[in-house]
Write a protein that holds these residues in place. Sequence first.
Motif, PDB file in Angstrom:
ATOM      1  N   GLU A 217       6.975   2.699   1.900  1.00 53.85           N
ATOM      2  CA  GLU A 217       6.564   2.483   0.502  1.00 53.85           C
ATOM      3  C   GLU A 217       5.801   3.698   0.030  1.00 53.85           C
ATOM      4  O   GLU A 217       4.882   4.154   0.680  1.00 53.85           O
ATOM      5  N   TYR A 218       6.234   4.238  -1.075  1.00 52.24           N
ATOM      6  CA  TYR A 218       5.569   5.393  -1.662  1.00 52.24           C
ATOM      7  C   TYR A 218       5.946   5.452  -3.138  1.00 52.24           C
ATOM      8  O   TYR A 218       6.790   4.671  -3.599  1.00 52.24           O
ATOM      9  N   VAL A 219       5.266   6.353  -3.835  1.00 58.80           N
ATOM     10  CA  VAL A 219       5.526   6.453  -5.266  1.00 58.80           C
ATOM     11  C   VAL A 219       6.365   7.700  -5.509  1.00 58.80           C
ATOM     12  O   VAL A 219       6.049   8.778  -5.015  1.00 58.80           O
ATOM     13  N   ASP A 220       7.469   7.528  -6.224  1.00 61.26           N
ATOM     14  CA  ASP A 220       8.310   8.663  -6.568  1.00 61.26           C
ATOM     15  C   ASP A 220       8.624   8.553  -8.052  1.00 61.26           C
ATOM     16  O   ASP A 220       9.179   7.525  -8.481  1.00 61.26           O
TER      17      ASP A 220
ATOM     18  N   SER B 276       0.887  -1.157   0.000  1.00 60.17           N
ATOM     19  CA  SER B 276       0.000   0.000   0.000  1.00 60.17           C
ATOM     20  C   SER B 276       0.924   1.205   0.000  1.00 60.17           C
ATOM     21  O   SER B 276       1.469   1.582   1.036  1.00 60.17           O
ATOM     22  N   ALA B 277       1.145   1.753  -1.186  1.00 60.10           N
ATOM     23  CA  ALA B 277       2.239   2.710  -1.384  1.00 60.10           C
ATOM     24  C   ALA B 277       1.882   4.137  -0.954  1.00 60.10           C
ATOM     25  O   ALA B 277       1.938   5.080  -1.741  1.00 60.10           O
TER      26      ALA B 277
ATOM     27  N   GLY C 261       6.716   7.930 -10.452  1.00 59.91           N
ATOM     28  CA  GLY C 261       6.045   6.774 -11.018  1.00 59.91           C
ATOM     29  C   GLY C 261       6.624   5.428 -10.620  1.00 59.91           C
ATOM     30  O   GLY C 261       6.216   4.390 -11.137  1.00 59.91           O
ATOM     31  N   LYS C 262       7.594   5.436  -9.684  1.00 59.37           N
ATOM     32  CA  LYS C 262       8.210   4.167  -9.256  1.00 59.37           C
ATOM     33  C   LYS C 262       7.865   3.882  -7.799  1.00 59.37           C
ATOM     34  O   LYS C 262       7.727   4.800  -7.000  1.00 59.37           O
ATOM     35  N   TYR C 263       7.752   2.587  -7.487  1.00 57.54           N
ATOM     36  CA  TYR C 263       7.534   2.203  -6.094  1.00 57.54           C
ATOM     37  C   TYR C 263       8.875   2.190  -5.385  1.00 57.54           C
ATOM     38  O   TYR C 263       9.758   1.412  -5.742  1.00 57.54           O
ATOM     39  N   VAL C 264       9.015   3.074  -4.423  1.00 56.42           N
ATOM     40  CA  VAL C 264      10.285   3.182  -3.704  1.00 56.42           C
ATOM     41  C   VAL C 264      10.036   3.121  -2.205  1.00 56.42           C
ATOM     42  O   VAL C 264       8.899   3.123  -1.753  1.00 56.42           O
ATOM     43  N   GLY C 265      11.135   3.067  -1.443  1.00 56.40           N
ATOM     44  CA  GLY C 265      11.052   3.072   0.005  1.00 56.40           C
ATOM     45  C   GLY C 265      11.778   1.891   0.607  1.00 56.40           C
ATOM     46  O   GLY C 265      12.239   0.992  -0.104  1.00 56.40           O
TER      47      GLY C 265
END
Length: 241
Positions: free
Chosen positions: A35-38, A28-29, A40-44
């Motif tokens: 987890e988050y979106v940066d 759950s980004a 357009g990519k899932y990062v964290g």
Amino acid sequence: MKRIFVILVILLIFGSFALSKTYIIGTSADFPPFEYVDNGKYVGFDMDLIRSIANLEGFQVEIRDMSFDSLIPALKSGIIDIAIAGMTITPERLKVVDFSTPYWSADQDVIVKKNSNYNLTVLFGNHKVGVQTGTTGDLWVSDNLIKTNILKSIVRYESFIYALQALLNGEIDAVVLDSPVAERFAQTQPVSIVGIIITNENYGIAVNKGNSELLSKINDGLSKMRSSGQLTSLVDKYFGK
Ligand code: ARG
């Protein structure tokens, strides 16, 4: 001779790539820095963690973003293989899924809009408190404040992005959420922490109950990362000053 060798090596690399299994990862980004979106990519932290485990254990990952409360149903129905989402290991969840060894610990924090003059009493009476549906914050507020009539209304959001927006728009008065994420929001958004609820939570990576083969890969990857110092580097990357 040399040429044959090169061809063999290439075949081997492609072969093992094609053979290595792809696991679907649910998250759950909306939960920085996990987890988050940066761009357009899932990062964290969690995203790097599962990608590194996959590297060490020789599998591929494909990340799917969904609401937090659909992660466990998705594991149960086989839509995803692994859930990694800053998910707290709780006795209730342990009845339906299996968790890796813990990799992080957290409490719950109460955040309010900056300069709103609220304090911990925002959790009492007619105030509106936001949570993410199905989280331990939701559970805590429901059990301790709503059922006891200490607080009138809880507002549940599918995503912390919406909860935060509602707080900043003045639609709700406070949000209860995990302490590391509250701390991150307090650094990046106009919100302040006005209280800590000690819940002693531990995060684990979840798989469907009984999927011991996958769980041992995950635990093995985690322990390799602990002993190699990779985990410490990851902590520095996302939590370092
Ligand atoms: N640790 C809390 C729980 O397990 C909240 C997790 C929320 N995670 C997220 N990615 N939004 O319920």
